[in-house]
Design a protein around this motif. Structure first.
Motif, PDB file in Angstrom:
ATOM      1  N   LEU A 147       0.816  -1.220   0.000  1.00  0.00           N
ATOM      2  CA  LEU A 147       0.000   0.000   0.000  1.00  0.00           C
ATOM      3  C   LEU A 147       0.846   1.265   0.000  1.00  0.00           C
ATOM      4  N   GLU A 148       1.900   1.244  -0.764  1.00  0.00           N
ATOM      5  CA  GLU A 148       2.732   2.433  -0.886  1.00  0.00           C
ATOM      6  C   GLU A 148       2.233   3.343  -2.000  1.00  0.00           C
ATOM      7  N   SER A 149       1.262   2.852  -2.782  1.00  0.00           N
ATOM      8  CA  SER A 149       0.615   3.649  -3.818  1.00  0.00           C
ATOM      9  C   SER A 149      -0.867   3.287  -3.836  1.00  0.00           C
ATOM     10  N   LYS A 150      -1.676   4.116  -4.458  1.00  0.00           N
ATOM     11  CA  LYS A 150      -3.119   3.901  -4.439  1.00  0.00           C
ATOM     12  C   LYS A 150      -3.486   2.582  -5.121  1.00  0.00           C
ATOM     13  N   PRO A 151      -4.247   1.727  -4.432  1.00  0.00           N
ATOM     14  CA  PRO A 151      -4.703   0.465  -5.024  1.00  0.00           C
ATOM     15  C   PRO A 151      -5.941   0.702  -5.889  1.00  0.00           C
ATOM     16  N   SER A 152      -6.496  -0.352  -6.431  1.00  0.00           N
ATOM     17  CA  SER A 152      -7.685  -0.203  -7.274  1.00  0.00           C
ATOM     18  C   SER A 152      -8.893   0.245  -6.462  1.00  0.00           C
ATOM     19  N   GLY A 153      -8.943  -0.155  -5.189  1.00  0.00           N
ATOM     20  CA  GLY A 153     -10.022   0.294  -4.315  1.00  0.00           C
ATOM     21  C   GLY A 153      -9.537   1.380  -3.384  1.00  0.00           C
ATOM     22  N   ASP A 154      -9.645   1.119  -2.080  1.00  0.00           N
ATOM     23  CA  ASP A 154      -9.098   2.055  -1.104  1.00  0.00           C
ATOM     24  C   ASP A 154      -8.288   1.283  -0.068  1.00  0.00           C
ATOM     25  N   TYR A 155      -7.834   1.971   0.961  1.00  0.00           N
ATOM     26  CA  TYR A 155      -6.989   1.342   1.981  1.00  0.00           C
ATOM     27  C   TYR A 155      -7.660   0.116   2.598  1.00  0.00           C
TER      28      TYR A 155
END
Length: 311
Positions: free
Chosen positions: A284-292
């Protein structure tokens, strides 16, 4: 961790950014005052995605949040441009984790910043391991592992502290920040409970990861992290690969975890050598397809499958 950008360069941009900021504020740029938008909302800069998500949850519509690291960019690789330094100087608050991005560490205004690492109990960098042939990087400079966002319980604590910092910066909306912080902390506490339940009974408790980003997750849920490298910028030595392969065989590891922003080649070679498969575990060092929250739940499912867990 950064190429082509020295700390002296960061300080030079810092000075240039401050000059540009002063010019902009006096030239009708839409910023009514340093730290606020034209409609009076505090401007908050978040250093990279998990902190941006948290700041947006706690700040809500009362703040303007700017992410410093673009999607798809490895945060450790961030090089500050003049506009980014200007954003830092204009911000009412900068939310960061010291030790992740040395350029940000150098450029933030300490009086207008919130280091999330100061809100929680940290763990040693690299869990005290010394990997032969690997150079030291920024994590060693702070003496602790900075990847605290991979433990939802620590993130819940950070949410509460962030709510207080925003309340202090914008007293008119203080209660709203505190209320949203409490709601966000409750969501993170629920996520923490899901991980605790989901990782209680597992065939294996050893996870071999591309780099040592999951120390807090391992610490919280009683897992053992074995990183191929200390950080994504480092190539492992043959001795380290041999050491990890030996451990993986001894402990019956069936999955070697890779990452979306890091080449999987080394992990794939190791997996072939020990007869394992690979799977993506998102740091999670960059935005995933969804959210955190959704990405963390995906991580939980990946871990449960790889470790043979039964909820």
């Amino acid at each position: 961790m950064m190429s082509g950008f020295s700390r002296l360069g960061a300080l030079g941009l810092l000075t240039a950014g401050a000059l540009l900021s002063a010019t902009a504020c006096g030239g009708g740029s839409g910023v009514s005052e340093v730290g606020a938008t034209s409609d009076g909302k505090p401007e908050v800069v978040a250093a990279f995605y998990p902190l941006q998500w948290l700041t947006e949850q706690v700040g809500g519509s009362d703040v303007q949040v700017t992410g410093l690291t673009a999607p798809g960019v490895e945060p450790h690789d961030l090089e500050l441009g003049i506009q980014q330094v200007t954003d830092l100087q204009n911000a009412a608050l900068t939310v960061y984790v010291k030790g992740v991005q040395p350029a940000v560490d150098d450029a933030v205004d300490q009086e207008k910043s919130f280091d999330a690492a100061t809100a929680v109990t940290t763990i040693p960098a690299g869990e005290g391991h010394e990997h032969e042939g690997e150079e030291e990087h920024g994590h060693d400079e702070v003496g602790y592992d900075p990847h605290l966002w991979l433990d939802p319980s620590r993130m819940a604590t950070v949410a509460g502290k962030l709510g207080e910092r925003l309340a202090a910066a914008d007293a008119a909306h203080a209660q709203a920040y505190r209320d949203r912080a409490a709601k966000t902390a409750a969501t993170l506490t629920t996520l923490d409970q899901e991980f605790t339940k989901g990782l209680t009974t597992c065939r294996s408790r050893t996870m071999v990861t591309a780099h040592e980003a999951f120390g807090y997750l391992a610490d919280r849920y009683k897992l053992k992290q074995v990183g191929i490298t200390l950080d994504p910028e480092t190539e492992p030595s043959p001795a380290r690969l041999s050491e990890v392969a030996k451990l993986a065989r001894a402990e019956g590891v069936t999955t070697i975890f890779t990452e979306a922003l890091v080449s999987p080649k080394v992990a794939e070679v190791l997996a072939n050598e020990v007869g394992a498969k690979t799977a993506v575990l998102d740091p999670l060092e960059s935005k995933p397809s969804g959210d955190y929250v959704s990405a963390m739940r995906d991580n939980l499912k990946t871990l449960q499958t790889a470790l043979g867990c039964t909820a």
